[in-house]
Write a protein that holds these residues in place. Structure first.
Motif, PDB file in Angstrom:
ATOM      1  N   GLN A   5      -6.954   3.945  -0.740  1.00 52.61           N
ATOM      2  CA  GLN A   5      -5.586   3.545  -0.398  1.00 52.61           C
ATOM      3  C   GLN A   5      -5.464   2.068  -0.081  1.00 52.61           C
ATOM      4  OE1 GLN A   5      -4.759   6.215   2.819  1.00 52.61           O
ATOM      5  NE2 GLN A   5      -3.260   7.318   1.600  1.00 52.61           N
TER       6      GLN A   5
ATOM      7  N   LYS B  27      -2.553   6.129  -5.610  1.00 51.19           N
ATOM      8  CA  LYS B  27      -1.331   6.838  -5.968  1.00 51.19           C
ATOM      9  C   LYS B  27      -0.325   5.839  -6.537  1.00 51.19           C
ATOM     10  CE  LYS B  27       1.675  10.010  -3.985  1.00 51.19           C
ATOM     11  NZ  LYS B  27       2.181  11.089  -3.512  1.00 51.19           N
ATOM     12  N   ASP B  28       0.650   6.335  -7.225  1.00 50.54           N
ATOM     13  CA  ASP B  28       1.726   5.483  -7.743  1.00 50.54           C
ATOM     14  C   ASP B  28       1.212   4.389  -8.658  1.00 50.54           C
ATOM     15  OD1 ASP B  28       3.379   7.013  -6.177  1.00 50.54           O
ATOM     16  OD2 ASP B  28       3.250   5.618  -4.476  1.00 50.54           O
TER      17      ASP B  28
ATOM     18  N   ASP C 191      -3.131  18.731  -0.623  1.00 49.08           N
ATOM     19  CA  ASP C 191      -2.998  17.845   0.533  1.00 49.08           C
ATOM     20  C   ASP C 191      -3.372  16.411   0.170  1.00 49.08           C
ATOM     21  OD1 ASP C 191      -1.895  19.075   2.686  1.00 49.08           O
ATOM     22  OD2 ASP C 191      -3.770  19.988   3.378  1.00 49.08           O
ATOM     23  N   ARG C 192      -4.483  16.285  -0.529  1.00 51.87           N
ATOM     24  CA  ARG C 192      -4.955  14.940  -0.879  1.00 51.87           C
ATOM     25  C   ARG C 192      -4.022  14.274  -1.876  1.00 51.87           C
ATOM     26  NH1 ARG C 192     -11.283  16.558  -1.346  1.00 51.87           N
ATOM     27  NH2 ARG C 192     -11.687  16.627   0.891  1.00 51.87           N
TER      28      ARG C 192
ATOM     29  N   MET D  41       0.841  -1.192   0.000  1.00 44.72           N
ATOM     30  CA  MET D  41       0.000   0.000   0.000  1.00 44.72           C
ATOM     31  C   MET D  41       0.878   1.245   0.000  1.00 44.72           C
ATOM     32  SD  MET D  41      -3.196   0.385   2.508  1.00 44.72           S
ATOM     33  CE  MET D  41      -2.629   1.519   3.725  1.00 44.72           C
ATOM     34  N   ALA D  42       0.577   2.171  -0.908  1.00 46.23           N
ATOM     35  CA  ALA D  42       1.395   3.386  -1.003  1.00 46.23           C
ATOM     36  C   ALA D  42       0.908   4.401   0.024  1.00 46.23           C
ATOM     37  CB  ALA D  42       1.291   3.969  -2.400  1.00 46.23           C
ATOM     38  N   TYR D  43       1.604   4.496   1.123  1.00 45.97           N
ATOM     39  CA  TYR D  43       1.177   5.450   2.141  1.00 45.97           C
ATOM     40  C   TYR D  43       2.399   6.187   2.662  1.00 45.97           C
ATOM     41  CZ  TYR D  43      -1.306   7.431   6.074  1.00 45.97           C
ATOM     42  OH  TYR D  43      -1.881   8.299   6.958  1.00 45.97           O
ATOM     43  N   SER D  44       2.318   7.505   2.730  1.00 45.61           N
ATOM     44  CA  SER D  44       3.456   8.236   3.280  1.00 45.61           C
ATOM     45  C   SER D  44       3.112   8.683   4.698  1.00 45.61           C
ATOM     46  CB  SER D  44       3.788   9.442   2.392  1.00 45.61           C
ATOM     47  OG  SER D  44       2.640  10.193   2.140  1.00 45.61           O
TER      48      SER D  44
ATOM     49  N   SER E  10      -3.392  -7.040   1.846  1.00 44.78           N
ATOM     50  CA  SER E  10      -2.615  -5.835   1.573  1.00 44.78           C
ATOM     51  C   SER E  10      -1.125  -6.098   1.410  1.00 44.78           C
ATOM     52  CB  SER E  10      -2.846  -4.801   2.669  1.00 44.78           C
ATOM     53  OG  SER E  10      -2.431  -5.352   3.888  1.00 44.78           O
TER      54      SER E  10
ATOM     55  N   ALA F 163      -5.533  14.317   5.102  1.00 44.14           N
ATOM     56  CA  ALA F 163      -5.368  13.078   4.335  1.00 44.14           C
ATOM     57  C   ALA F 163      -4.339  12.155   4.978  1.00 44.14           C
ATOM     58  CB  ALA F 163      -5.014  13.377   2.885  1.00 44.14           C
ATOM     59  N   GLN F 164      -4.283  12.130   6.297  1.00 42.33           N
ATOM     60  CA  GLN F 164      -3.399  11.183   7.005  1.00 42.33           C
ATOM     61  C   GLN F 164      -4.248  10.312   7.936  1.00 42.33           C
ATOM     62  OE1 GLN F 164       0.079  12.810   5.310  1.00 42.33           O
ATOM     63  NE2 GLN F 164       0.065  11.112   6.701  1.00 42.33           N
ATOM     64  N   PRO F 165      -5.039   9.392   7.377  1.00 39.62           N
ATOM     65  CA  PRO F 165      -5.993   8.658   8.213  1.00 39.62           C
ATOM     66  C   PRO F 165      -5.351   7.797   9.297  1.00 39.62           C
ATOM     67  CG  PRO F 165      -5.909   7.729   6.010  1.00 39.62           C
ATOM     68  CD  PRO F 165      -5.141   9.004   5.965  1.00 39.62           C
ATOM     69  N   TYR F 166      -4.232   7.172   8.977  1.00 44.90           N
ATOM     70  CA  TYR F 166      -3.688   6.212   9.941  1.00 44.90           C
ATOM     71  C   TYR F 166      -3.181   6.903  11.197  1.00 44.90           C
ATOM     72  CZ  TYR F 166      -4.483   2.943   6.268  1.00 44.90           C
ATOM     73  OH  TYR F 166      -5.121   2.197   5.329  1.00 44.90           O
TER      74      TYR F 166
ATOM     75  N   LYS G  11      -1.036  14.095  -1.791  1.00 43.31           N
ATOM     76  CA  LYS G  11       0.039  13.369  -1.111  1.00 43.31           C
ATOM     77  C   LYS G  11      -0.366  11.920  -0.851  1.00 43.31           C
ATOM     78  CE  LYS G  11       1.545  17.484   1.359  1.00 43.31           C
ATOM     79  NZ  LYS G  11       1.086  18.188   2.564  1.00 43.31           N
ATOM     80  N   GLN G  12      -1.663  11.659  -0.805  1.00 41.49           N
ATOM     81  CA  GLN G  12      -2.132  10.313  -0.455  1.00 41.49           C
ATOM     82  C   GLN G  12      -2.784   9.553  -1.598  1.00 41.49           C
ATOM     83  OE1 GLN G  12      -1.117   9.115   2.133  1.00 41.49           O
ATOM     84  NE2 GLN G  12      -0.831  10.737   3.623  1.00 41.49           N
TER      85      GLN G  12
ATOM     86  N   ILE H 251     -10.845   8.343   1.175  1.00 40.33           N
ATOM     87  CA  ILE H 251      -9.404   8.285   0.916  1.00 40.33           C
ATOM     88  C   ILE H 251      -8.836   6.958   1.396  1.00 40.33           C
ATOM     89  CG2 ILE H 251      -7.178   9.302   1.552  1.00 40.33           C
ATOM     90  CD1 ILE H 251      -8.473  12.014   1.448  1.00 40.33           C
ATOM     91  N   THR H 252      -9.233   6.544   2.584  1.00 38.83           N
ATOM     92  CA  THR H 252      -8.739   5.277   3.133  1.00 38.83           C
ATOM     93  C   THR H 252      -9.147   4.101   2.252  1.00 38.83           C
ATOM     94  OG1 THR H 252      -9.242   6.306   5.233  1.00 38.83           O
ATOM     95  CG2 THR H 252      -8.504   4.050   5.300  1.00 38.83           C
TER      96      THR H 252
END
Lengths: 245, 310
Positions: free
Chosen positions: B111, B248-249, B127-128, A1-4, B29, A205-208, B130-131, B107-108
């Motif tokens: 992802q 993303k990616d 902002d979005r 999963m692509a997550y930063s 995942s 946009a940082q849910p975790y 980025k995810q 968003i989750t």
């Protein structure tokens, strides 16, 4: 999963200029605590009364209390919340309804949620109070009556002091539940902990990070409640009963 | 069953669907990422299935009609994108799974792989980005106010000291709270959990105005008990680009989706879809939103792009 990952997100100034995102979480934390404690007071008070009424000899009082418990225990919490918040103001006389609806929304949300959560939990507390009283040997009631106590005196001096001590463990669970259940207030817009977490997710946009932080805060609350209640349990235990050594 | 009961049941069902999907998705995942080709396309080819994220009450973009079918402008464009994916993979047919999403979980769900593409009313912002990734812009809106015609409110300045509702987690909420903070307006901002609830808050008199994307406000008006009582006013506080959200990616997947959307827009097909949803009577009440194609939208259809305005 692509997550930063970005744990610094909590220190960033919030998108709406009200301080940092961490401050947002603490704002939510405060509302969660206030809501839960307020609701817990209502639940203990009304739950005790209803629980006692369920064990008194009078048949009508008995039925009334049973009806109360069944209504509040059998309707889902979320539905009850919507009834208090959305439906009730429409049923009131128009002027009252409007007066309520025009007040500070936060106050409306808080009062509705506190009342809802308090009454919902009171039905559960009532059942526990009833179970506590019924679990006492019938000899206690008989002994009290033989002493010439009136009914209120019987409850005040004989039954309740014993019953409350016996039900401390299940009451602890209810106390924990009230904190967890307080998250439903998010659906009517109260800025409690879960709501603040969701807000954080959508603005950053940082849910975790957001949900991990909120999970930790709930755990902190509940571990605190648990240890306090355990201490209480040890202090009030009755020699010879379950839970005592 | 009455309408609220149905709605409640639908919400419960949605919850079950989402919950089970999240559990399944987290179990898978650990699947390794495919470096060169698109992981999403590969997955779609292998399973023959694509999961589409949609909204439940974003009229006229993505919402349920009275038969509980998902319809709307964004939804139609999403189906066009699915056609493009199908052609690209040379499949005879793709099974589509519909997954309702909210502002809070969309968003989750993108992802973690539960949803492959979401077209609703999601603003493409930095902002979005980025995810998640965004497709070519599908709509350009401005954020305005819906008020009762008799309320005497014409612009944002009239809101000082009043109760104002908006939808939680939206750009409007951010702008409104910021405005309140910066200009010390003393507004009470109510954040409803979705557009439907926000409008209910306005309609029942809990708030005097509802700030939201203009097209959505017209959409809510279409649901009102008396649509004629309401009007959309105010200076647009921001211009926003709606895009379809993608993982993303995965540029390979974005390329296919963008190509399909671009084709729809430049071929003139999008004009027809636009007219169907914004210039003609639409469900559930057969109201005509009467929102002519704006200059921004004309420019977009002529030269589709994926730029965010903020």
């Amino acid at each position: 999963m692509a997550y930063s990952w970005n744990w610094q997100v909590f220190l960033q100034p919030s998108a709406t200029g009200e301080g940092t995102y961490l401050a947002w979480l603490f704002e939510g934390f405060k509302w969660t605590i206030a809501l839960s404690l307020g609701a817990w007071l209502i639940a203990l008070l009304i739950g005790s009364i209803v629980g006692v009424l369920r064990t008194v000899p009078n048949r009508w009082l008995n039925k009334l209390a049973t009806g109360y418990v069944e209504v509040f225990r059998n309707i889902p919490l979320l539905v009850q919340l919507f009834i208090w918040y959305f439906v009730l103001p429409e049923l009131l006389p128009v002027d009252w309804g409007n007066a309520f609806k025009q007040t500070d929304p936060l106050l409306q949300q808080f009062l509705s949620a506190m009342l809802c959560l308090g009454l919902f939990t009171s039905a559960r507390v009532a059942e526990q109070v009833r179970a506590g009283i019924n679990s006492l040997p019938p000899g206690q009631r008989a002994a009290g009556q033989a002493m010439g106590f009136t009914l209120p005196q019987l409850y005040r001096y004989v039954l309740l002091p014993m019953a409350y001590r016996i039900i401390v463990p299940p009451l602890t669970s209810e106390f924990l539940n009230i904190f967890k259940n307080s998250a439903v207030a998010t659906t009517i817009g109260l800025v409690e902990l879960s709501r603040q977490a969701q807000q954080l997710v959508d603005f950053t946009a940082q849910p975790y990070e957001a949900f991990i932080a909120v999970t930790l805060l709930y755990v902190i609350i509940n571990v605190t409640v648990m240890s306090l209640m355990r201490r209480l349990e040890q202090r009030v235990r009755i020699p010879g009963y379950i839970g005592s050594k | 069953m009455t309408a609220p009961e149905l709605q409640q049941r639908r919400k419960t069902m949605n919850f079950i669907k989402i919950a089970s999907a999240v559990i399944i998705a987290s179990a898978f995942s650990t699947t390794p990422a495919f470096a060169q080709e698109s992981a999403t396309l590969k997955k779609i080819k292998e399973t023959g299935t694509i999961t589409l994220g949609h909204r439940e009450s974003s009229i006229p973009f993505s919402y349920y009609d009275d038969k509980q079918q998902v319809i709307g402008y964004s939804h139609e464009l999403m189906l066009k994108a699915v056609d493009g994916i199908k052609d690209n993979l040379k499949l005879a047919k793709i099974d589509t799974k519909l997954m309702p999403v909210t502002s809070a979980n969309r968003i989750t769900l993108i992802q973690n792989g539960t949803v492959d593409i979401e077209c609703g009313s999601t603003t493409n912002n930095l902002d979005r980005q980025k995810q998640v990734a965004f497709s070519t812009t599908i709509f350009v809106i401005g954020t305005k106010l819906m008020v009762k015609k008799t309320a005497g409110i014409t612009d944002f300045a009239d809101l000082a000291g009043k109760n104002v509702v908006t939808t939680a987690g939206t750009t409007s909420e951010r702008l409104l709270r910021k405005m309140n903070e910066d200009k010390k307006m003393g507004m009470n901002v109510i954040s409803a959990k979705d557009h439907g609830e926000a409008f209910l808050t306005l309609e029942t008199g809990r708030a005097v105005a509802f700030m939201m994307d203009d097209a959505l406000l017209f959409g809510e008006m279409a649901k009102a008990k008396k649509p004629g009582d309401w009007t959309v006013v105010g200076t647009a506080q921001s211009k926003e680009a709606y895009g379809c959200m993608l993982r993303k990616d995965d540029p390979g997947f974005k390329k296919v989706v963008d190509a399909a959307l671009t084709k729809v827009m430049t071929s003139g097909e999008a004009d027809k879809i636009y007219a169907k949803w914004f210039m003609n009577p639409i469900p559930p009440k057969g109201l005509n939103l009467n929102m002519p194609l704006s200059d921004e939208m004309k420019a977009l259809y002529k030269a589709p792009n994926d730029k965010a305005f903020e």
